[in-house]
Design a protein around this motif. Structure first.
Motif, short mmCIF file in Angstrom:
data_model
loop_
_atom_site.label_atom_id
_atom_site.label_comp_id
_atom_site.label_asym_id
_atom_site.label_seq_id
_atom_site.Cartn_x
_atom_site.Cartn_y
_atom_site.Cartn_z
N GLY A 103 0.81 -1.21 0.00
CA GLY A 103 0.00 0.00 0.00
C GLY A 103 0.84 1.26 0.00
N GLY A 104 2.14 1.12 0.19
CA GLY A 104 3.04 2.27 0.15
C GLY A 104 2.99 3.14 1.38
N ARG A 105 2.59 2.59 2.53
CA ARG A 105 2.48 3.40 3.74
C ARG A 105 3.79 3.46 4.51
N PHE A 106 4.51 2.33 4.58
CA PHE A 106 5.72 2.26 5.39
C PHE A 106 6.86 1.63 4.60
N VAL A 107 8.06 2.17 4.78
CA VAL A 107 9.27 1.56 4.22
C VAL A 107 10.22 1.33 5.39
N ILE A 108 10.67 0.07 5.55
CA ILE A 108 11.38 -0.35 6.76
C ILE A 108 12.73 -0.97 6.40
N PRO A 109 13.84 -0.38 6.84
CA PRO A 109 15.13 -1.04 6.68
C PRO A 109 15.22 -2.25 7.63
N LEU A 110 15.55 -3.41 7.07
CA LEU A 110 15.66 -4.62 7.87
C LEU A 110 17.09 -5.03 8.15
N LEU A 111 18.02 -4.67 7.24
CA LEU A 111 19.39 -5.14 7.35
C LEU A 111 20.34 -4.12 6.75
N SER A 112 21.51 -3.96 7.40
CA SER A 112 22.55 -3.04 6.92
C SER A 112 22.03 -1.60 6.83
N GLY A 113 21.41 -1.16 7.91
CA GLY A 113 20.86 0.19 7.94
C GLY A 113 21.91 1.26 7.79
#
Length: 370
Positions: A103-113
């Motif tokens: 839906g394009g609401r959230f973008v989340i770094p999971l690794l190697s931030g």
């Protein structure tokens, strides 16, 4: 006069393309629409984008893990976590991995931030799409200076991970960290760092950072050395010298000078050696460019320490390694004059360099630009 341009090996050109590649993965029709939007954004930023729709299983991710710089899943975070878990090796080599809900609401770094740049990519996508970047790394959440981010974005070799973690922990507790640089400092020094005029004064702090050309200060274990990756290794060799011998020769000279392999940002030689297997393989292993120059281009460098009439008669210029190092470093200063051994020659030159806090420190008002 326009400076001469080097030639790069085909493998090096392929490597640079690989470093600019991103992989997008989606699992639904709605996710595909969002993936196409993200593809356009990344391609316009200069990346080569690969995309996969509804891939089966997780084997595909292991195949691409070391071939791309960034991986963006469009879908549920749980899918991404399960798929990437077997691939994770090291924060300094793993790609950036992010998840964006369809839906394009959230973008989340999971690794190697930090080191991989996932936090920066999340912010970029958030600004471009209207999503909210969900950043969870402690220094970012608290708006504090992050030494690993600073090192990466300023082209510095981080010599000790344990010391870097200790510095971050102390900063999060509100402690001041000493800071010394052998090089000119541009921009505003972050408030968490206290600049000093000499390395010896770093002893006044429980933890400190020294930006210096060579590690090896005698001020205790509390000082983290950050070394600029600004060296060009000019090398020559007899035909057929193995890569391992060239590598041992180079590493040995670096260590003798208090330098480290991570500071070498390119390998350079004469065009006659463009296809020399040992040199090509060394550059490939170290993941650095291998640039070569014609005898005419090398001859434009006049400030060398000596000439060999035999080499000049053979290849057209009398001191290949020093000239190649100087050209590769953009006219830099010699750190190591021509040295020879077992059919190999080496010279090192350093580019002009400065500490630039305006390049990027962390994402907060007044702390630097991303």
């Amino acid at each position: 006069m326009t400076p001469p341009s080097p030639q790069s090996s085909g493998k090096e050109r392929d490597k640079r393309k690989m470093e600019d590649r991103a992989l997008l993965v989606c699992y639904t029709d709605r996710g595909k629409e969002k993936m196409e939007e993200i593809r356009g954004l990344l391609e316009r930023s200069g990346r080569t984008v690969l995309s996969l729709e509804r891939p089966k299983g997780g084997a595909f991710l292991q195949e691409y893990w070391q071939q791309v710089r960034e991986i963006v899943f469009i879908g549920a975070a749980g899918i991404a976590v399960r798929l990437m878990a077997p691939c994770i090796r090291d924060k300094f080599t793993d790609p950036a991995v992010l998840v964006l809900d369809e839906g394009g609401r959230f973008v989340i770094p999971l690794l190697s931030g930090h080191v991989g740049g996932a936090n920066d990519l999340a912010r970029f996508l958030a600004r471009a799409t209207g999503a909210e970047a969900v950043i969870t790394t402690a220094t970012d959440v608290n708006g504090r200076f992050a030494v690993d981010v600073f090192a990466k974005k300023c082209g510095l070799v981080l010599t000790d991970r344990t010391k870097a973690k200790d510095i971050s922990a102390r900063i999060l507790k509100g402690e001041k960290v000493g800071f010394y640089s052998e090089f000119p400092v541009l921009g505003r020094v972050p408030e968490e760092l206290t600049p000093v005029e000499s390395r010896q004064k770093l002893g006044l702090f429980p933890a400190a950072i020294a930006v210096e050309e060579r590690a090896g200060g005698e001020d205790g274990d509390h000082v983290l050395s950050l070394l600029p990756a600004n060296l060009t290794a000019g090398m020559g060799c007899k035909k057929g010298v193995p890569r391992q011998e060239l590598e041992d020769f180079l590493v040995g000279r670096l260590e003798a000078l208090g330098l480290c392999p991570g500071q070498v940002r390119r390998l350079a030689s004469i065009d006659r050696k463009a296809g020399e297997p040992g040199l090509v393989e060394l550059a490939e292993k170290w993941q650095i460019p291998y640039e070569t120059w014609t005898a005419g281009q090398l001859g434009t460098v006049t400030a060398v320490t000596g000439e060999s009439s035999f080499v000049e008669e053979t290849v057209g210029v009398g001191n290949v390694c020093e000239r190649a190092a100087i050209l590769g470093s953009g006219g830099g200063r010699l750190v190591l004059e021509k040295t020879a051994g077992q059919g190999m020659t080496l010279a090192l030159a350093a580019e002009d360099w400065s500490v630039d806090f305006d390049k990027a420190v962390c994402d907060r008002p007044g702390a630097g630009k991303l």
